[in-house]
Design a protein around this motif. Structure first.
Motif, short mmCIF file in Angstrom:
data_model
loop_
_atom_site.label_atom_id
_atom_site.label_comp_id
_atom_site.label_asym_id
_atom_site.label_seq_id
_atom_site.Cartn_x
_atom_site.Cartn_y
_atom_site.Cartn_z
N GLY A 182 26.03 90.25 -64.40
CA GLY A 182 24.99 90.94 -63.66
C GLY A 182 25.50 91.84 -62.56
N MET A 183 26.81 92.14 -62.56
CA MET A 183 27.40 92.99 -61.54
C MET A 183 28.18 94.12 -62.19
SD MET A 183 28.92 89.94 -59.08
CE MET A 183 29.66 91.08 -57.92
N SER A 184 28.34 95.20 -61.46
CA SER A 184 29.17 96.29 -61.96
C SER A 184 30.63 95.87 -61.92
CB SER A 184 28.97 97.55 -61.11
OG SER A 184 29.50 97.35 -59.81
N TYR A 185 31.45 96.55 -62.72
CA TYR A 185 32.86 96.19 -62.78
C TYR A 185 33.55 96.33 -61.42
CZ TYR A 185 32.86 96.08 -67.93
OH TYR A 185 32.64 95.75 -69.23
N VAL A 186 33.19 97.36 -60.67
CA VAL A 186 33.83 97.57 -59.37
C VAL A 186 33.53 96.42 -58.42
CG1 VAL A 186 33.94 99.06 -57.35
CG2 VAL A 186 33.84 100.09 -59.62
N LYS A 187 32.28 95.94 -58.42
CA LYS A 187 31.91 94.81 -57.56
C LYS A 187 32.65 93.54 -57.99
CE LYS A 187 27.32 96.38 -56.13
NZ LYS A 187 25.86 96.10 -56.15
N VAL A 188 32.79 93.36 -59.30
CA VAL A 188 33.53 92.19 -59.78
C VAL A 188 34.98 92.24 -59.32
CG1 VAL A 188 34.35 90.98 -61.83
CG2 VAL A 188 32.03 91.92 -61.79
N LEU A 189 35.60 93.42 -59.41
CA LEU A 189 36.98 93.57 -58.96
C LEU A 189 37.14 93.19 -57.50
CD1 LEU A 189 38.18 96.91 -60.60
CD2 LEU A 189 39.01 94.61 -61.10
N ARG A 190 36.24 93.71 -56.67
CA ARG A 190 36.34 93.42 -55.23
C ARG A 190 36.14 91.94 -54.95
NH1 ARG A 190 32.49 98.51 -53.45
NH2 ARG A 190 34.06 100.17 -53.75
N LEU A 191 35.13 91.35 -55.58
CA LEU A 191 34.85 89.94 -55.37
C LEU A 191 36.02 89.07 -55.81
CD1 LEU A 191 32.75 87.74 -54.61
CD2 LEU A 191 32.03 87.76 -57.00
N TRP A 192 36.56 89.39 -56.98
CA TRP A 192 37.68 88.62 -57.54
C TRP A 192 38.92 88.70 -56.65
CZ3 TRP A 192 40.94 91.23 -61.87
CH2 TRP A 192 42.11 90.48 -62.09
N LEU A 193 39.39 89.90 -56.39
CA LEU A 193 40.68 90.07 -55.73
C LEU A 193 40.65 89.66 -54.27
CD1 LEU A 193 41.73 93.46 -57.36
CD2 LEU A 193 42.49 91.16 -57.97
N THR B 169 39.92 86.39 -64.95
CA THR B 169 40.29 86.03 -66.32
C THR B 169 39.22 86.45 -67.31
OG1 THR B 169 41.57 84.15 -65.51
CG2 THR B 169 40.93 84.13 -67.83
N ILE B 170 37.96 86.18 -66.97
CA ILE B 170 36.85 86.57 -67.84
C ILE B 170 36.79 88.08 -67.98
CG2 ILE B 170 34.34 86.56 -68.10
CD1 ILE B 170 34.33 83.85 -66.68
N LEU B 171 36.93 88.77 -66.84
CA LEU B 171 36.82 90.23 -66.85
C LEU B 171 37.90 90.86 -67.72
CD1 LEU B 171 35.42 92.75 -65.61
CD2 LEU B 171 37.20 92.71 -63.86
N VAL B 172 39.15 90.45 -67.53
CA VAL B 172 40.25 91.10 -68.24
C VAL B 172 40.37 90.59 -69.66
CG1 VAL B 172 42.75 91.44 -68.29
CG2 VAL B 172 41.53 91.55 -66.11
N GLU B 173 40.45 89.26 -69.84
CA GLU B 173 40.75 88.70 -71.16
C GLU B 173 39.55 88.77 -72.11
OE1 GLU B 173 42.44 84.85 -71.14
OE2 GLU B 173 44.02 85.34 -69.70
N ARG B 174 38.35 88.51 -71.59
CA ARG B 174 37.19 88.40 -72.48
C ARG B 174 36.38 89.69 -72.57
NH1 ARG B 174 36.68 82.72 -73.00
NH2 ARG B 174 38.82 81.99 -72.68
N ASP B 175 36.62 90.63 -71.65
CA ASP B 175 35.78 91.83 -71.63
C ASP B 175 36.60 93.11 -71.78
OD1 ASP B 175 33.84 93.79 -71.18
OD2 ASP B 175 32.70 92.50 -69.87
N TRP B 176 37.41 93.44 -70.80
CA TRP B 176 38.11 94.72 -70.80
C TRP B 176 39.03 94.88 -72.02
CZ3 TRP B 176 39.84 96.86 -65.40
CH2 TRP B 176 38.69 97.14 -64.64
N VAL B 177 39.75 93.84 -72.38
CA VAL B 177 40.64 93.94 -73.53
C VAL B 177 39.86 94.25 -74.80
CG1 VAL B 177 42.16 92.59 -75.04
CG2 VAL B 177 42.47 92.49 -72.57
N VAL B 178 38.70 93.61 -74.95
CA VAL B 178 37.85 93.85 -76.13
C VAL B 178 37.29 95.27 -76.10
CG1 VAL B 178 35.84 93.07 -77.42
CG2 VAL B 178 37.26 91.41 -76.22
N VAL B 179 36.80 95.70 -74.94
CA VAL B 179 36.21 97.03 -74.81
C VAL B 179 37.26 98.11 -75.09
CG1 VAL B 179 35.20 98.66 -73.18
CG2 VAL B 179 34.39 96.30 -73.24
N MET B 180 38.46 97.94 -74.55
CA MET B 180 39.50 98.95 -74.73
C MET B 180 39.97 99.05 -76.18
SD MET B 180 41.76 98.23 -71.27
CE MET B 180 43.00 99.51 -71.58
#
Length: 501
Positions: A87-98, A151-162
């Motif tokens: 339910g969040m944009s990728y940029v917000k997820v990045l900031r929250l995560w890191l 982990t969810i963002l990179v492994e389960r989402d971005w890798v699949v999208v790319m």
């Protein structure tokens, strides 16, 4: 019907239009940013066991307690994290995560430094000692929970999208590289940490860890943000997410309105309607909804089988590391052993793409699992070794050798999830999967609290081997349900003539 799961994977790859080549610089930035993030997480994972067994010698209590807090927080909040990401944009997820991950690790590292600098704090000021332990547990758990988001963002989402629109081998190879990055961090960070602890001090290792988190947070954000802006497929996926979030949800009111129209006839119906509304609110909660989504997926049995492998002490986790330290194995040897274990796991990322191209991810998972199970028999045999030192090295060897099968199985299950889980459900299913894994890891740590004497570690070994066997049984059942057979006996050379005649 038996082959629906496999044929749908092939069809889904054929449906995509040919995508432009992935910019090499963006792929490198993704891998480098992920390496920096995983290095910090893997360093903390190894170090915290050493800190806890030092602060409370001759007992696994503090070590298991930290593991229970960390696993419990992930088990409870994992599904919610998955839905938050969705339910969040990728940029917000990045900031929250890191920001959350690195800030939490800085606080945890600082607390450990304070505890180590005053070695007799427990006897002189137990309240302050307990406060710092609680702060370490909570901040460490929060750091690991925020790592879950990455982990969810990179492994389960971005890798699949790319990889969408590219040949299936692209996804397989990206999965293998991402896993190799994680295992490389698991390989090198304990070795370096072990050398710092053995040849400098525990305090120096904690200070180094906190400094790493302080510096790398800025580099990680810059790298991941560059990937976001440089890969059109990720931007387009983010736009689809925003569109889904902006759509009004009217179905829920349509479902409940018939119940509300007939509540005035008598008190019984009114009471029943109120009960129904309470039940509906519970069933529509994000936590229950996430689990309902997960249990409805075709990959639920492989997911549960993978999660059961977390209900174990047969890994270089906190409990086994603390036990080896108690048994007198030098810290740098433990770090080296963990490095060897990770190296064998790293080989799995090379072997897996070759094997799955010939067997399919489904069947690769079967063979890799039982290879792992066979290697763990050495750990069971260590219980009856005459000398404690022999027991320790047999245990380390059994765990290390099993990593080839373990990580091949992990890759096989993850690829099945990526292939079969619809795009809108990926983050939610990934969150529940990590939550389930954490829940079973929590149970292993609770078992460590109950059996806290390192002398009784053999009980934990037997229990872990039992849960591993159960995982293999569930995955085998899943494969039989899909394929209607387990082995191609006619393809075994010795039996080929018999079945061919």
């Amino acid at each position: 019907m038996e082959r629906d799961a496999e044929t749908r994977v092939l069809l889904s790859n054929e449906d995509h239009e040919e995508a432009p080549p992935l910019p090499r610089s963006m792929v490198v930035s993704l891998y480098l940013g992920y390496f920096l993030a995983r290095w910090g997480a893997r360093t903390w994972e190894f170090s915290v066991a050493l800190y806890m067994i030092y602060l409370w010698p001759n007992s696994l209590f503090l070590t298991a307690m930290y593991g229970a807090v960390e696993s419990g927080s992930t088990a409870i909040f994992g599904p919610i994290v998955g839905q938050m990401i969705d339910g969040m944009s990728y940029v917000k997820v990045l900031r929250l995560w890191l920001v959350t991950q690195n800030l939490s690790f800085i606080v945890a590292g600082g607390s450990i430094v304070a505890l180590l600098l005053v070695p007799d704090l427990k006897s002189h000021n137990f309240h302050l000692f307990a406060t710092l332990i609680v702060l370490t547990n909570l901040s460490g758990a929060l750091g690991v929970l925020s790592t879950l988001a990455g982990t969810i963002l990179v492994e389960r989402d971005w890798v699949v999208v790319m990889s969408e629109g590219h040949p299936p081998d692209v996804l397989t190879n990206m999965n293998a590289v991402v896993r190799s990055i994680d295992l490389s961090s698991k390989l090198m960070s304990p070795v370096i940490t072990g050398m710092i602890v053995s040849f400098v001090s525990l305090e120096a290792s904690a200070i180094t860890f906190a400094a790493w988190a302080t510096v790398t947070v800025w580099i990680e954000y810059w790298l991941f943000n560059a990937v976001y802006e440089g890969v059109p497929a990720i931007v387009q996926s983010d736009e689809r997410r925003r569109l889904r979030m902006s759509q009004p949800q009217r179905e829920k009111t349509d479902i409940t309105s018939p119940l509300l129209q007939k509540t005035g006839e008598d008190g019984t119906r009114s009471k029943r309607s109120g009960t129904m509304r309470i039940f509906e609110k519970i069933s529509e909660s994000s936590f229950i909804g996430a689990w309902r989504n997960y249990l409805g997926q075709e990959i639920v049995l492989p997911g549960i089988a993978l999660a059961l492998l977390f209900f174990t002490v047969l890994s270089y986790g906190t409990l086994m590391t603390a036990t080896l330290e108690w048994q007198g194995i030098p810290t740098y040897i433990i770090g080296f052993g963990r490095g060897v274990s990770a190296s064998i796991g790293l080989a799995a990322t090379v072997v897996y793409p070759i094997v799955q191209s010939r067997l399919s991810p489904l069947r690769t998972g079967l063979w890799s699992f039982w290879i792992q199970w066979t290697c763990l028999l050495l750990c069971v045999g260590s219980i009856w070794a005459a000398k404690q030192e022999t027991q320790s090295y047999m245990l380390m060897a059994g765990v290390a050798s099993s990593r080839l099968g373990l990580w091949m199985f992990d890759l096989a299950v993850i690829q099945q999830m990526q292939d079969l889980v619809p795009e809108p459900d990926r983050c939610v299913v990934g969150g529940v999967q990590n939550s389930l894994q954490a829940a079973l890891d929590l149970m292993a740590n609770v078992l460590g609290i109950i059996v806290s004497d390192p002398k009784d570690f053999w009980i934990l070994i037997l229990f872990s081997f039992g849960t591993t066997s159960l995982a293999g049984f569930l995955y085998t059942v899943h494969l039989y349900r899909i394929r209607k057979h387990i082995f191609h006996l006619d393809k075994i050379p010795l039996l080929n003539n018999r079945f061919g005649s």
